[in-house]
Design a protein around this motif. Sequence first.
Motif, mmCIF file in Angstrom:
data_model
loop_
_atom_site.group_PDB
_atom_site.id
_atom_site.type_symbol
_atom_site.label_atom_id
_atom_site.label_comp_id
_atom_site.label_asym_id
_atom_site.label_seq_id
_atom_site.Cartn_x
_atom_site.Cartn_y
_atom_site.Cartn_z
ATOM 1 N N PRO A 1 11.483 -4.207 -3.555
ATOM 2 C CA PRO A 1 10.117 -4.099 -4.091
ATOM 3 C C PRO A 1 10.003 -3.206 -5.333
ATOM 4 O O PRO A 1 8.934 -2.659 -5.584
ATOM 5 C CB PRO A 1 9.367 -3.473 -2.918
ATOM 6 N N GLU A 2 11.086 -3.037 -6.087
ATOM 7 C CA GLU A 2 10.970 -2.282 -7.331
ATOM 8 C C GLU A 2 9.992 -2.991 -8.273
ATOM 9 O O GLU A 2 9.786 -4.205 -8.193
ATOM 10 C CB GLU A 2 12.332 -2.185 -8.036
ATOM 11 N N CYS B 1 4.195 -7.034 -2.803
ATOM 12 C CA CYS B 1 3.759 -7.944 -1.742
ATOM 13 C C CYS B 1 4.949 -8.734 -1.200
ATOM 14 O O CYS B 1 5.673 -9.385 -1.960
ATOM 15 C CB CYS B 1 2.691 -8.896 -2.279
ATOM 16 N N LEU B 2 5.150 -8.694 0.102
ATOM 17 C CA LEU B 2 6.283 -9.374 0.724
ATOM 18 C C LEU B 2 6.200 -10.883 0.542
ATOM 19 O O LEU B 2 7.213 -11.570 0.428
ATOM 20 C CB LEU B 2 6.349 -9.029 2.216
ATOM 21 N N GLN C 1 0.810 -1.214 0.000
ATOM 22 C CA GLN C 1 0.000 0.000 0.000
ATOM 23 C C GLN C 1 0.848 1.271 0.000
ATOM 24 O O GLN C 1 0.361 2.355 0.244
ATOM 25 C CB GLN C 1 -0.939 0.012 1.214
ATOM 26 N N SER C 2 2.135 1.120 -0.334
ATOM 27 C CA SER C 2 3.059 2.257 -0.232
ATOM 28 C C SER C 2 2.866 3.284 -1.341
ATOM 29 O O SER C 2 2.910 4.489 -1.105
ATOM 30 C CB SER C 2 4.507 1.760 -0.242
ATOM 31 N N ALA D 1 6.797 3.112 -10.219
ATOM 32 C CA ALA D 1 5.891 3.018 -9.081
ATOM 33 C C ALA D 1 5.824 1.591 -8.583
ATOM 34 O O ALA D 1 5.824 0.635 -9.357
ATOM 35 C CB ALA D 1 4.504 3.502 -9.474
ATOM 36 N N THR D 2 5.764 1.445 -7.270
ATOM 37 C CA THR D 2 5.556 0.139 -6.658
ATOM 38 C C THR D 2 4.612 0.319 -5.489
ATOM 39 O O THR D 2 4.676 1.318 -4.768
ATOM 40 C CB THR D 2 6.885 -0.495 -6.210
#
Length: 490
Positions: A340-341, A114-115, A55-56, A64-65
């Motif tokens: 998370p790129e 997503c982790l 949700q960053s 954008a990520t």
Amino acid sequence: MGKATGFLEYQRDETPERSPLERIRDFDEFHGALSEEERRKQGARCMNCGVPFCQSGMMLHGMATGCPLHNLIPEWNDEVYHGNTWHALSRLLKTNNFPEFTGRVCPALCEVACLCGVNDRPVTIKENERSIIEKGFTDGYMQPCIPEIRTDKQVAIVGSGPSGLACADMLNKRGHHVTVYEKNDRIGGLLMYGIPNMKLDKTVIDRRVELMKEEGVRFITHTNVGVDLLPKALLEQYDAVVLCCGAEQPRDIQALGREEAKGVYFAVDFLTRNTKSLLDSHFADGQYVNAKDKHVVVIGGGDTGNDCVGTVLRHGCKSVVQLEMMPKAPDERSADNPWPEYPKTCKTDYGQQEAIAVFGKDPRRYCTTVNRVITNEEGNVTAIEIVRLAFDENRKYSPVPGSEEVIDCDLLIIAAGFTGCKTYIADAFQLELSPRNTVKTEAGKYASNVPGVFAAGDMHRGQSLVVWAIAEGRECAKEVDAYLEGYSNM
């Protein structure tokens, strides 16, 4: 966190799809639905991270990520797991006006970040989102939310695409009187005519528009502001005007014979005529560009190009080739493109999947561009000459000598992107434009150089995603509200 071990116990399970060879027989949506039990398992896979990158909505190296709307994803995934549709819906609608749109057409920047996707496959965030809003409509939770108190302020929104609708929805719920002007015959802008029906069924848009009408938003179609209705009249009637007219100026190709050739179309024009004919008469009126039994070439490897590939396959084309100037992206993340790129990897979308099923090969040809458009005596395109491109270390390209090739082409579709807004409306309002041909504003702001005139969406940001357009519409609404009331509590 509803299921602390959910990500260990359950595998990612996506909604079933009709097979490519079956779904190309019509223009209906081809995604099914999971059972309630299976959907709850997908919600259980969410790890409720201490820092939820999903949700960053941040920019990393120009990409954008995470969700630009900052959707409260772990919260509504938890509610999905517990089967609390009402609570999941309330959290989802807090940040996203139209999850039924993004749940269908968004490339899921959330899932990229997503982790769970670092060592496994990411949570089905996009599909969970779609299931929440669809269950909200099915269960009767999506009722008109009519403001209890109205202000005396009148706002005109020009353009009914995702940014215009989001801005209108926000300002209407704030209590202002909102009128949306649309130049076409149907509301929806890019959503209605720029995206094919199999990707976004138009009844989904109509359903939302009807709800907004019940909430008090007024819609006026067949009105091209700047042509049919002049800015002076709008500014005299309304306290604020928001321009959400999109980035509709298509990028053309520079190829010998292109200007004189018949049978060459810009992608959005091609898609618009197709969808309008489908909705008006299910193609009985013939007012569309028919690709049946034609050799089709699509220039452009992006989402719009893919939509064109899927469309011509449904017409029954004889062949389809999709040209992409850039080299093929790797199938897996490279070491210099870490999570998370946004992953710079090769994506095979629904249109390409269908082309592979029909013709046995991927329609894309990389590092290739058009040199020449070849026509017959009547001026109709019959073939194109293509050439391979070579890239140097600075990513500058040049034609490869001797790599020229002539391929059959009866229909040439240009999906090479856009170069900003059409200037007639900016000129009519006497707006300053940026070097990118978008409405010029202060950084992070939406007010133009003309008092009371604002811009949002692609007209302000440039060609982008539906989710970014909704985010822009929401933020612009806050600025308009503060302009009208002296403050904003949005």
